[in-house]
Design a protein around this motif. Sequence first.
Motif, PDB file in Angstrom:
ATOM      1  N   ASN A 121      -2.178 -67.716  13.999  1.00 21.20           N
ATOM      2  CA  ASN A 121      -3.238 -66.830  13.536  1.00 21.20           C
ATOM      3  C   ASN A 121      -4.235 -66.570  14.656  1.00 21.20           C
ATOM      4  O   ASN A 121      -4.468 -67.438  15.500  1.00 21.20           O
ATOM      5  CB  ASN A 121      -3.981 -67.436  12.344  1.00 21.20           C
ATOM      6  CG  ASN A 121      -3.110 -67.532  11.121  1.00 21.20           C
ATOM      7  OD1 ASN A 121      -2.138 -66.810  10.979  1.00 21.20           O
ATOM      8  ND2 ASN A 121      -3.471 -68.433  10.225  1.00 21.20           N
ATOM      9  N   ILE A 156       1.977 -54.960   9.177  1.00 16.08           N
ATOM     10  CA  ILE A 156       0.939 -55.265   8.192  1.00 16.08           C
ATOM     11  C   ILE A 156       1.524 -55.192   6.789  1.00 16.08           C
ATOM     12  O   ILE A 156       2.197 -54.233   6.434  1.00 16.08           O
ATOM     13  CB  ILE A 156      -0.245 -54.283   8.329  1.00 16.08           C
ATOM     14  CG1 ILE A 156      -0.903 -54.452   9.682  1.00 16.08           C
ATOM     15  CG2 ILE A 156      -1.246 -54.483   7.193  1.00 16.08           C
ATOM     16  CD1 ILE A 156      -1.972 -53.432   9.983  1.00 16.08           C
ATOM     17  N   SER A 186      -2.818 -59.503   6.865  1.00 11.98           N
ATOM     18  CA  SER A 186      -1.560 -60.258   6.783  1.00 11.98           C
ATOM     19  C   SER A 186      -0.422 -59.457   7.386  1.00 11.98           C
ATOM     20  O   SER A 186      -0.299 -58.255   7.149  1.00 11.98           O
ATOM     21  CB  SER A 186      -1.238 -60.588   5.319  1.00 11.98           C
ATOM     22  OG  SER A 186      -2.283 -61.335   4.751  1.00 11.98           O
ATOM     23  N   PHE A 187       0.407 -60.147   8.158  1.00 15.95           N
ATOM     24  CA  PHE A 187       1.565 -59.539   8.809  1.00 15.95           C
ATOM     25  C   PHE A 187       2.824 -60.241   8.321  1.00 15.95           C
ATOM     26  O   PHE A 187       2.797 -61.426   7.989  1.00 15.95           O
ATOM     27  CB  PHE A 187       1.469 -59.699  10.335  1.00 15.95           C
ATOM     28  CG  PHE A 187       0.325 -58.950  10.961  1.00 15.95           C
ATOM     29  CD1 PHE A 187       0.523 -57.696  11.519  1.00 15.95           C
ATOM     30  CD2 PHE A 187      -0.948 -59.499  11.003  1.00 15.95           C
ATOM     31  CE1 PHE A 187      -0.526 -57.004  12.105  1.00 15.95           C
ATOM     32  CE2 PHE A 187      -2.001 -58.808  11.579  1.00 15.95           C
ATOM     33  CZ  PHE A 187      -1.785 -57.563  12.137  1.00 15.95           C
ATOM     34  N   ASP A 188       3.948 -59.522   8.307  1.00 17.78           N
ATOM     35  CA  ASP A 188       5.227 -60.139   7.943  1.00 17.78           C
ATOM     36  C   ASP A 188       5.891 -60.710   9.199  1.00 17.78           C
ATOM     37  O   ASP A 188       5.290 -60.748  10.272  1.00 17.78           O
ATOM     38  CB  ASP A 188       6.132 -59.145   7.207  1.00 17.78           C
ATOM     39  CG  ASP A 188       6.556 -57.955   8.054  1.00 17.78           C
ATOM     40  OD1 ASP A 188       6.364 -57.981   9.300  1.00 17.78           O
ATOM     41  OD2 ASP A 188       7.089 -56.993   7.484  1.00 17.78           O
ATOM     42  N   GLU A 208      -9.223 -60.420   6.455  1.00 19.26           N
ATOM     43  CA  GLU A 208      -7.984 -61.093   6.844  1.00 19.26           C
ATOM     44  C   GLU A 208      -6.845 -60.094   6.677  1.00 19.26           C
ATOM     45  O   GLU A 208      -6.651 -59.546   5.593  1.00 19.26           O
ATOM     46  CB  GLU A 208      -7.784 -62.304   5.932  1.00 19.26           C
ATOM     47  CG  GLU A 208      -6.609 -63.154   6.271  1.00 19.26           C
ATOM     48  CD  GLU A 208      -6.569 -64.383   5.380  1.00 19.26           C
ATOM     49  OE1 GLU A 208      -7.160 -65.403   5.765  1.00 19.26           O
ATOM     50  OE2 GLU A 208      -5.983 -64.295   4.287  1.00 19.26           O
ATOM     51  N   ALA A 242      -4.122 -57.015   3.160  1.00 17.93           N
ATOM     52  CA  ALA A 242      -5.412 -57.423   3.713  1.00 17.93           C
ATOM     53  C   ALA A 242      -6.280 -57.966   2.595  1.00 17.93           C
ATOM     54  O   ALA A 242      -6.074 -57.655   1.414  1.00 17.93           O
ATOM     55  CB  ALA A 242      -6.090 -56.254   4.401  1.00 17.93           C
ATOM     56  N   ASN A 243      -7.232 -58.780   2.976  1.00 14.99           N
ATOM     57  CA  ASN A 243      -8.167 -59.369   2.037  1.00 14.99           C
ATOM     58  C   ASN A 243      -9.543 -59.340   2.686  1.00 14.99           C
ATOM     59  O   ASN A 243      -9.674 -59.615   3.878  1.00 14.99           O
ATOM     60  CB  ASN A 243      -7.740 -60.809   1.728  1.00 14.99           C
ATOM     61  CG  ASN A 243      -8.572 -61.451   0.648  1.00 14.99           C
ATOM     62  OD1 ASN A 243      -9.226 -60.771  -0.132  1.00 14.99           O
ATOM     63  ND2 ASN A 243      -8.569 -62.772   0.611  1.00 14.99           N
ATOM     64  N   TYR A 283       5.875 -58.646  12.230  1.00 13.66           N
ATOM     65  CA  TYR A 283       4.522 -58.346  12.684  1.00 13.66           C
ATOM     66  C   TYR A 283       4.051 -56.965  12.245  1.00 13.66           C
ATOM     67  O   TYR A 283       3.309 -56.295  12.949  1.00 13.66           O
ATOM     68  CB  TYR A 283       4.393 -58.535  14.205  1.00 13.66           C
ATOM     69  CG  TYR A 283       4.872 -59.910  14.617  1.00 13.66           C
ATOM     70  CD1 TYR A 283       4.150 -61.041  14.248  1.00 13.66           C
ATOM     71  CD2 TYR A 283       6.055 -60.064  15.302  1.00 13.66           C
ATOM     72  CE1 TYR A 283       4.607 -62.305  14.580  1.00 13.66           C
ATOM     73  CE2 TYR A 283       6.522 -61.328  15.638  1.00 13.66           C
ATOM     74  CZ  TYR A 283       5.787 -62.444  15.273  1.00 13.66           C
ATOM     75  OH  TYR A 283       6.246 -63.701  15.590  1.00 13.66           O
TER      76      TYR A 283
END
Length: 190
Positions: free
Chosen positions: A56, A134, A127-129, A125, A137-138, A132
């Motif tokens: 991260n 997207i 988030s990627f798989d 935040e 998001a949070n 890489y």
Amino acid sequence: LVVGIILVAVNPYKQLPIYGDAIIHAYSGQNMGDMDPHIFAVAEEAYKQMARNNKNQSIIVSGESGAGKTVSARYTMRYFATVSKSSSNANVEDKVLASNPITEAVGNAKTTRNDNSSRFGKYMEISFDQSYQIIGANMRTYLLEKSRVVFQSENERNYHIFYQLCASAMQPEFKHLKLGRSQENNLLFI
């Protein structure tokens, strides 16, 4: 704790042609220091470190009121969406920022330095798989400045939501609240 790149940016208070897709592609894949300092250089380094080390990454955007923190965060998200080729999720920037009017109404106020000053912090935040790209998001808010509810300095205002409610006082769905004009409610609105 390892501290990486530090970028000092200045808000020019006008649009500059340095944030378009051509500039994103120019910074994509470049090594830090090969190009001029830019928010895209910081985003590229974080993206490469995430992919290379599978760890991260954090980008901290800090500054005074009106410094351009929200805009810098928006450019960073757009950079990630573009370089990750997250076609189906390319609008993650729009989705995350779609909540801005709500969070700004509840957490922003007029100050002497900024008509739309955030009185809280945001933690976003992305988030990627495994590829890489997207996937979501949070956004969390924290440290809301509570003192503004009962006191504002001269030439400053309370949170926008109170003025928006008063401006909607004559709407049928708000009549039962018996709201007056903001100038009449001087206990809350100075």
